[in-house]
Write a protein that holds these residues in place. Structure first.
Motif, PDB file in Angstrom:
ATOM      1  N   ASP A 182       0.819  -1.218   0.000  1.00 33.79           N
ATOM      2  CA  ASP A 182       0.000   0.000   0.000  1.00 33.79           C
ATOM      3  C   ASP A 182       0.852   1.267   0.000  1.00 33.79           C
ATOM      4  N   SER A 183       2.161   1.140  -0.202  1.00 32.17           N
ATOM      5  CA  SER A 183       3.034   2.329  -0.131  1.00 32.17           C
ATOM      6  C   SER A 183       2.902   3.162  -1.403  1.00 32.17           C
ATOM      7  N   GLU A 184       2.961   4.483  -1.245  1.00 29.36           N
ATOM      8  CA  GLU A 184       2.885   5.391  -2.387  1.00 29.36           C
ATOM      9  C   GLU A 184       4.085   5.205  -3.302  1.00 29.36           C
ATOM     10  N   SER A 185       5.234   4.806  -2.736  1.00 30.76           N
ATOM     11  CA  SER A 185       6.436   4.628  -3.551  1.00 30.76           C
ATOM     12  C   SER A 185       6.263   3.460  -4.529  1.00 30.76           C
ATOM     13  N   LEU A 186       5.693   2.329  -4.064  1.00 30.12           N
ATOM     14  CA  LEU A 186       5.454   1.198  -4.954  1.00 30.12           C
ATOM     15  C   LEU A 186       4.419   1.570  -6.015  1.00 30.12           C
ATOM     16  N   LYS A 187       3.369   2.280  -5.610  1.00 24.79           N
ATOM     17  CA  LYS A 187       2.335   2.688  -6.575  1.00 24.79           C
ATOM     18  C   LYS A 187       2.933   3.551  -7.686  1.00 24.79           C
ATOM     19  N   LEU A 188       3.885   4.414  -7.325  1.00 22.25           N
ATOM     20  CA  LEU A 188       4.522   5.260  -8.332  1.00 22.25           C
ATOM     21  C   LEU A 188       5.320   4.408  -9.319  1.00 22.25           C
ATOM     22  N   LEU A 189       6.112   3.457  -8.801  1.00 24.01           N
ATOM     23  CA  LEU A 189       6.879   2.577  -9.691  1.00 24.01           C
ATOM     24  C   LEU A 189       5.951   1.760 -10.592  1.00 24.01           C
ATOM     25  N   GLN A 190       4.839   1.297 -10.040  1.00 22.12           N
ATOM     26  CA  GLN A 190       3.878   0.528 -10.843  1.00 22.12           C
ATOM     27  C   GLN A 190       3.283   1.394 -11.963  1.00 22.12           C
ATOM     28  N   ARG A 191       3.015   2.664 -11.641  1.00 24.18           N
ATOM     29  CA  ARG A 191       2.467   3.561 -12.670  1.00 24.18           C
ATOM     30  C   ARG A 191       3.471   3.740 -13.808  1.00 24.18           C
ATOM     31  N   VAL A 192       4.744   3.904 -13.457  1.00 25.59           N
ATOM     32  CA  VAL A 192       5.775   4.065 -14.496  1.00 25.59           C
ATOM     33  C   VAL A 192       5.869   2.795 -15.341  1.00 25.59           C
ATOM     34  N   ARG A 193       5.958   1.625 -14.676  1.00 24.32           N
ATOM     35  CA  ARG A 193       6.079   0.354 -15.382  1.00 24.32           C
ATOM     36  C   ARG A 193       4.865   0.103 -16.289  1.00 24.32           C
ATOM     37  N   ASP A 194       3.650   0.332 -15.750  1.00 31.74           N
ATOM     38  CA  ASP A 194       2.425   0.071 -16.519  1.00 31.74           C
ATOM     39  C   ASP A 194       2.287   1.042 -17.693  1.00 31.74           C
ATOM     40  N   GLU A 195       2.735   2.286 -17.485  1.00 34.20           N
ATOM     41  CA  GLU A 195       2.656   3.273 -18.570  1.00 34.20           C
ATOM     42  C   GLU A 195       3.635   2.917 -19.689  1.00 34.20           C
ATOM     43  N   ALA A 196       4.836   2.439 -19.333  1.00 28.05           N
ATOM     44  CA  ALA A 196       5.801   2.008 -20.349  1.00 28.05           C
ATOM     45  C   ALA A 196       5.229   0.835 -21.149  1.00 28.05           C
ATOM     46  N   HIS A 197       4.560  -0.074 -20.449  1.00 29.74           N
ATOM     47  CA  HIS A 197       3.943  -1.237 -21.116  1.00 29.74           C
ATOM     48  C   HIS A 197       2.818  -0.775 -22.049  1.00 29.74           C
ATOM     49  N   ARG A 198       1.956   0.109 -21.548  1.00 28.40           N
ATOM     50  CA  ARG A 198       0.834   0.605 -22.367  1.00 28.40           C
ATOM     51  C   ARG A 198       1.347   1.301 -23.626  1.00 28.40           C
ATOM     52  N   PHE A 199       2.372   2.127 -23.460  1.00 35.12           N
ATOM     53  CA  PHE A 199       2.902   2.904 -24.588  1.00 35.12           C
ATOM     54  C   PHE A 199       3.523   1.974 -25.633  1.00 35.12           C
ATOM     55  N   ALA A 200       4.242   0.951 -25.179  1.00 38.30           N
ATOM     56  CA  ALA A 200       4.863  -0.004 -26.101  1.00 38.30           C
ATOM     57  C   ALA A 200       3.800  -0.806 -26.852  1.00 38.30           C
ATOM     58  N   VAL A 201       2.798  -1.305 -26.114  1.00 40.32           N
ATOM     59  CA  VAL A 201       1.744  -2.129 -26.730  1.00 40.32           C
ATOM     60  C   VAL A 201       0.945  -1.303 -27.737  1.00 40.32           C
ATOM     61  N   THR A 202       0.638  -0.049 -27.388  1.00 41.70           N
ATOM     62  CA  THR A 202      -0.118   0.823 -28.294  1.00 41.70           C
ATOM     63  C   THR A 202       0.638   1.032 -29.605  1.00 41.70           C
ATOM     64  N   TYR A 203       1.950   1.255 -29.485  1.00 41.99           N
ATOM     65  CA  TYR A 203       2.771   1.461 -30.683  1.00 41.99           C
ATOM     66  C   TYR A 203       2.830   0.179 -31.515  1.00 41.99           C
ATOM     67  N   HIS A 204       2.963  -0.957 -30.839  1.00 39.32           N
ATOM     68  CA  HIS A 204       3.029  -2.242 -31.536  1.00 39.32           C
ATOM     69  C   HIS A 204       1.728  -2.507 -32.291  1.00 39.32           C
ATOM     70  N   LYS A 205       0.594  -2.231 -31.647  1.00 44.96           N
ATOM     71  CA  LYS A 205      -0.710  -2.430 -32.309  1.00 44.96           C
ATOM     72  C   LYS A 205      -0.853  -1.526 -33.531  1.00 44.96           C
ATOM     73  N   LYS A 206      -0.346  -0.308 -33.407  1.00 39.03           N
ATOM     74  CA  LYS A 206      -0.437   0.639 -34.521  1.00 39.03           C
ATOM     75  C   LYS A 206       0.357   0.128 -35.724  1.00 39.03           C
ATOM     76  N   LEU A 207       1.567  -0.385 -35.471  1.00 41.88           N
ATOM     77  CA  LEU A 207       2.377  -0.921 -36.562  1.00 41.88           C
ATOM     78  C   LEU A 207       1.724  -2.154 -37.184  1.00 41.88           C
ATOM     79  N   ARG A 208       1.149  -3.021 -36.325  1.00 38.39           N
ATOM     80  CA  ARG A 208       0.474  -4.219 -36.827  1.00 38.39           C
ATOM     81  C   ARG A 208      -0.725  -3.843 -37.692  1.00 38.39           C
TER      82      ARG A 208
END
Length: 590
Positions: free
Chosen positions: A501-527
């Protein structure tokens, strides 16, 4: 003229500005005074009440001062010097990457550009601004209007000089003095001295006409008309019954946030929020006063009324100065009841919410620094991820979070050339392409991150370390594995697990999930682009327009495949020769 002294008795009994410096000649405080000697003398008492002032005087070594004709001139000079030097002990708008400034560089032929980094390099800075889009348009307009150079190295006439938006000082087409005059006009614009620019251009145009310099007079006439048109548009935009800014702040011992609501023609048209540095142990009246002086010192519309939540220091001087800028009367009001009082309360509530958000973010950054044992707060975090399907069409992403918020303008996407499936080498390629720019001369690698996050465990972390070591870069890096939210760090045999429940872990998760979302979105666009390709794309002479006409005429690729050459020739834009080419190609591929 600037004078230097160590002792208050040396100062005159006149209005002016004093600049306190430490033993290394760094500016630590800038202040204004109605009487320089009396004001500076007050710092040398044994019983200073404010802990902040006591700390300031422990750093003090010597001071410089400038005498002005009036206290109002001292107020304006104080505000400009605070913006230029960002002294540690002044209350000032937050000196961070959060807000863009306009910089006029300290060079023989100065450049005008936008920056988020304010340094004591002799340049002039104007801002901060919150609307970066409008700021870019304004800078582009002024640079083309006064033909200010854009290049860094001045290594010969460029395209800008050919299309007549640069005077080409690199080719000696304009003297240093003439170029400086144009920079002075840009500076006057940023200081809100619009009428002075107009008067100056009129005088120069008249003088050029008297000297039969008709080409120069025509250029000045065009500049004058351009500025007149812009000022006319501004007048149109700010007419109306209600022209107000409502200003309120919220503060605690760590963070002070100021919010401004802009009201034009009775409607709220904008909201700006700013963090203040150096506001600890400072009365609200002084913080508001410092904010107003810095906020309105740039090229910003000054409204008829400024509604504030508390009385401010230098209220009379501020009203005089702003009235002069507006060329009309400006009033500061502290409402006790009615509509304006309710507006102040609403703005203050917004300031509370924003301050509390920053407190959570600041707390998360402090937690991360302590958990990860990194040298500084991770204000800039860069996160990376790879997306591919069995190694096909691999892409990489980099996202950036600054002060806990996504900074989308700094995101980067990469088409990965490494053949797969090989996620490690794909990550190696992306990280190398990103951080090679920090070490290559002539490359603009942007800001250096305080923390690098890669999506994955020990293997991905080791790849990142190999890349940084090969480039001789020393930056904190971690891997965040999704299954158990484990944090892998260099030199630690076991991963770190932060409280769920720490704010520090939530911040890291937001960064990780946003990097994943951005990569997947770009991959779908190319496909999707790849799937939109058809057999027609490979036929010479069939471009996008002819492809569209064929599809409209026949309804589908299957019908085109079945068509004869003569049927293909019936399509608008397809002659007999091209129809034969298409038919023969499709027949061979069929």
């Amino acid at each position: 003229m600037t004078f230097q002294s160590k002792y208050p008795d040396d100062l005159p009994d006149k209005p002016g500005v004093y600049i306190m410096k430490d033993v290394e000649d760094r500016v630590i405080y800038v202040g204004k005074a109605k009487n320089l000697k009396k004001r500076v003398k007050s710092y040398f008492k044994d019983d200073l009440e404010s802990p902040k002032t006591r700390a300031q005087m422990r750093q003090f070594h010597h001071l410089e001062y400038m005498v002005t004709d009036t206290e109002k001139e001292a107020l304006i000079l104080e505000s400009n010097l605070i913006k230029k030097h960002m002294p540690r002990y002044n209350v000032r708008l937050k000196d961070g990457k959060r807000y863009p400034y306009i910089k006029i560089s300290n060079e023989d032929y100065p450049r005008v550009f936008i920056t988020r980094r304010v340094t004591d390099d002799g340049s002039y800075y104007y801002g901060p601004f919150t609307d970066s889009g409008a700021l870019k348009q304004m800078v582009k307009y002024l640079k083309s209007l006064f033909k200010i150079r854009d290049c860094k190295r001045m290594d010969g006439p460029c395209l800008n000089s050919q299309i007549d938006i640069c005077n080409a000082p690199c080719d000696g087409r304009i003297s240093k003095e003439e170029y400086r005059e144009n920079i002075d006009k840009v500076t006057m614009f940023f200081e809100g001295k619009y009428r002075e620019i107009v008067d100056k251009l009129k005088d120069e145009m008249a003088e050029a006409a008297r000297n039969h310099e008709y080409e120069k007079a025509a250029v000045l006439r065009d500049q004058l008309n351009s500025i007149d048109n812009m000022l006319e548009r501004q007048k149109m935009e700010i007419t109306g019954d209600l022209d107000q800014d409502v200003v309120a702040l919220s503060s605690d011992e760590n963070i002070t946030c100021v919010v401004v609501f802009s009201i034009r023609e009775g409607k709220i048209i904008g909201k700006d929020d700013f963090l203040m540095n150096g506001a600890e142990d400072t009365p609200q009246s002084k913080v508001l006063s410092a904010f107003l002086k810095q906020y309105y010192s740039g090229p910003r519309h000054v409204p008829k009324e400024i509604i504030i939540q508390d009385e401010v220091d230098d209220a009379r001087l501020i009203m005089e100065w702003l009235s002069e800028k507006r060329e009309n009367k400006v009033t500061l009001k502290v409402p006790k009841r009615g509509r304006n009082h309710r507006m102040v309360q609403m703005v203050a509530k917004n300031a509370d919410i924003i301050r509390q958000h920053h407190e959570r973010v600041e707390g998360a950054l402090v937690e991360l620094k302590n958990y990860l044992k990194i040298p500084q707060l991770p204000r800039r975090i860069e996160g990376f991820d790879i997306s591919n399907i069995s190694g096909k069409m691999p892409v990489g992403s980099m996202v950036v979070f600054e002060d806990g918020k996504p900074k989308k303008s700094a995101y980067r996407k990469y088409k990965v050339e490494t053949k797969g499936p090989d996620d490690y080498n794909m990550m190696r390629e992306v990280l190398t392409r990103r951080y090679q720019k920090l070490v290559d001369p002539g490359e603009n690698g942007g800001d250096v991150p305080d923390l690098i996050l890669v999506d994955g465990g020990k293997g991905q972390l080791n790849v990142a370390l190999e890349v940084l070591n090969s480039l001789k870069l020393d930056m904190p890096v971690i891997g965040l594995a999704k299954e158990f939210e484990e944090i892998f760090m260099p030199d630690l045999p076991s991963p770190i697990i932060l409280p769920r429940d720490s704010e520090s872990l939530k911040l890291l998760q937001r960064v990780r999930d946003e990097a994943h979302r951005f990569a997947v979105t770009y991959h779908k666009k190319l496909r999707s682009k790849e799937q939109d390709r058809s057999i027609l794309d490979d036929i010479s002479g069939v471009g996008a327009k002819r492809k569209m006409k064929l599809l409209r005429h026949f309804g589908s690729i299957d019908n085109i495949l079945k068509a004869s050459a003569s049927e293909l020739a019936e399509v608008e834009g397809i002659n007999k020769k091209l129809a034969d080419t298409i038919h023969n190609y499709l027949e061979k591929r069929g």
